[in-house]
Design an enzyme around this catalytic site. Sequence first.
Site, PDB file in Angstrom:
ATOM      1  CG  HIS A  44      -2.096  -1.141   1.018  1.00  0.00           C
ATOM      2  ND1 HIS A  44      -3.375  -0.721   0.401  1.00  0.00           N
ATOM      3  CD2 HIS A  44      -2.283  -2.242   1.376  1.00  0.00           C
ATOM      4  CE1 HIS A  44      -3.993  -1.732   0.267  1.00  0.00           C
ATOM      5  NE2 HIS A  44      -3.448  -2.680   0.775  1.00  0.00           N
ATOM      6  CB  THR A  45       4.528   1.967  -0.348  1.00  0.00           C
ATOM      7  OG1 THR A  45       4.558   0.588  -0.929  1.00  0.00           O
ATOM      8  CG2 THR A  45       4.596   1.724   1.475  1.00  0.00           C
ATOM      9  CG  ASP A  46       1.328   0.563  -5.469  1.00  0.00           C
ATOM     10  OD1 ASP A  46       0.306   0.877  -4.545  1.00  0.00           O
ATOM     11  OD2 ASP A  46       1.224  -0.218  -6.239  1.00  0.00           O
ATOM     12  N   GLY A 130      -7.380 -14.559  -6.823  1.00  0.00           N
ATOM     13  CA  GLY A 130      -7.871 -14.082  -5.527  1.00  0.00           C
ATOM     14  C   GLY A 130      -6.979 -14.159  -4.459  1.00  0.00           C
ATOM     15  CB  ALA A 131      -3.905 -16.249  -4.312  1.00  0.00           C
ATOM     16  N   GLY A 132      -3.822 -12.727  -4.231  1.00  0.00           N
ATOM     17  CA  GLY A 132      -3.020 -11.632  -3.997  1.00  0.00           C
ATOM     18  C   GLY A 132      -1.825 -11.622  -4.653  1.00  0.00           C
ATOM     19  CB  SER A 136      -6.463  -8.805 -12.493  1.00  0.00           C
ATOM     20  OG  SER A 136      -5.681  -7.890 -11.420  1.00  0.00           O
ATOM     21  CD  GLU A 168      -6.594  -4.136 -11.793  1.00  0.00           C
ATOM     22  OE1 GLU A 168      -6.388  -4.787 -12.457  1.00  0.00           O
ATOM     23  OE2 GLU A 168      -7.394  -4.524 -10.777  1.00  0.00           O
ATOM     24  CG  ASP A 180      -0.360  -5.571  -8.474  1.00  0.00           C
ATOM     25  OD1 ASP A 180       0.814  -5.368  -7.496  1.00  0.00           O
ATOM     26  OD2 ASP A 180      -1.237  -5.608  -8.326  1.00  0.00           O
TER      27      ASP A 180
HETATM   28  C1  GLA Z   1      -2.793  -4.501  -5.076  1.00  0.00           C
HETATM   29  C2  GLA Z   1      -2.730  -3.222  -6.018  1.00  0.00           C
HETATM   30  C3  GLA Z   1      -1.357  -2.740  -5.922  1.00  0.00           C
HETATM   31  C4  GLA Z   1      -0.760  -2.440  -4.436  1.00  0.00           C
HETATM   32  C5  GLA Z   1      -1.110  -3.509  -3.486  1.00  0.00           C
HETATM   33  C6  GLA Z   1      -0.810  -3.161  -2.178  1.00  0.00           C
HETATM   34  O1  GLA Z   1      -2.069  -5.697  -5.339  1.00  0.00           O
HETATM   35  O2  GLA Z   1      -3.047  -3.637  -7.192  1.00  0.00           O
HETATM   36  O3  GLA Z   1      -0.988  -1.681  -6.809  1.00  0.00           O
HETATM   37  O4  GLA Z   1      -1.402  -1.304  -4.144  1.00  0.00           O
HETATM   38  O5  GLA Z   1      -2.280  -4.078  -3.652  1.00  0.00           O
HETATM   39  O6  GLA Z   1       0.466  -3.065  -1.949  1.00  0.00           O
END
Ligand code: GLA
Length: 397
Positions: A44-46, A130-132, A136, A168, A180
């Site tokens: 959550h820094t990007d 959905g696994a992070g 996508s 996105e 990502d």
């Molecule tokens: C998702 C978003 C990214 C990033 C992360 C959290 O993967 O697509 O841009 O913000 O959450 O770090």
Amino acid sequence: MHPSTSAHLFSTTPESVATDFRQRFSGEPLLVRAPGRVNLIGEHTDYNNGFVLPAAVDHAIYFAVRLNGSRTINLVSHDLQETLSVPLDAVQPSDHAWANYILGVVAQLQKRNLPLEGFDCVFGGTIPIGAGMSSSAAVECGMAFALNHLLNLGLERMELAHMAQKAEHEYAKVMCGLMDQFASLFGQANHVVRLDCRSLEYAYFPFDTTTNRIVLCNSGVKHSLASSEYNLRRQECEQGVKILRSHYPNISSLRDATLAQVEAHRQELGDVVYRRCSYVVEENERVVRACQHLEAGDMKSFGQEMYGSHAGLRDKYEVSCRELDVLVEAARTHRGVYGARMMGGGFGGCTINLVAAEQVESFIQHMTAAYQQQLGLPLEIYQATIVDGVGLMAPKA
Ligand code: GLA
């Protein structure tokens, strides 16, 4: 994830995607591989112009694509066995969620008035949904790369990443940062890459996954809240920036703020926004320190930064959930683990664990038993190796 979905997913290969194409369409397709990603630290820094430390991994989406000489796009999701045909002049967000990542990219090319043609495309892969792990982004980046190649558009990888990110935003309605898409396009085998999301400068750091294994524990949780909460976090950070900027005009993102500045305006920020801001500033500092530990070969200290990241995401940013917390606490008690934390947007998905290679088998047993015992849930575990970013694949007979 539903077991039958995952069984099908992992049986997908580049060959099965290419064969599916040949059975449905004519001519030889271009084959493209687009990897998913892990993120070692920097969550959550990007979108706050900060630092991230991702890597492209060997779970990927494969594409078979060919221009078809018409004005129609024919799409096939190999994994879902669903099809969709869309005229080029009627590209818009679709009810088929899977198609939006592709149509969103096409829309970006159209917005730039780039010359487009109809095409046939079959895609499928091995990135758990959905696994992070950014399935996508892999779809968006692979499609952008394939069209750039087939249409000779001459776009650079950074432009492709930005277009994929916009896809996105506009078609999946998630206001994501660049991490990502950047990781999928810029990954380098056996390296993690630190991206400065403010300057877009990046640096590769060697990372040997044969000695330090990257192990992902999939909580199996997919919260429907994820995208709305994600967009809300973004807004909360923007509120924080607005308040801080009224005191320090040079602050245009949380990247520009110091902890002392955030502390000085704690009252005015209010409890929630204060905690969001303080997390982001601290997480940027953790990424910088983590890279120093990596360069020094100090995995133990690197792992401590990962635990710190998780605690911040859980307590200050509030994007974790019970299942992820259980997984991180269980990992902490295993002696082979350097560090563990939730990975990606949160509210489910995977934890990322750094584990000494010789301890991996015992770690897997330990985690499977702990998850079953504490939550009565089965645990899917993946080991990831670090590979190159999006690229062409040689056709196989
Ligand atoms: C998702 C978003 C990214 C990033 C992360 C959290 O993967 O697509 O841009 O913000 O959450 O770090």
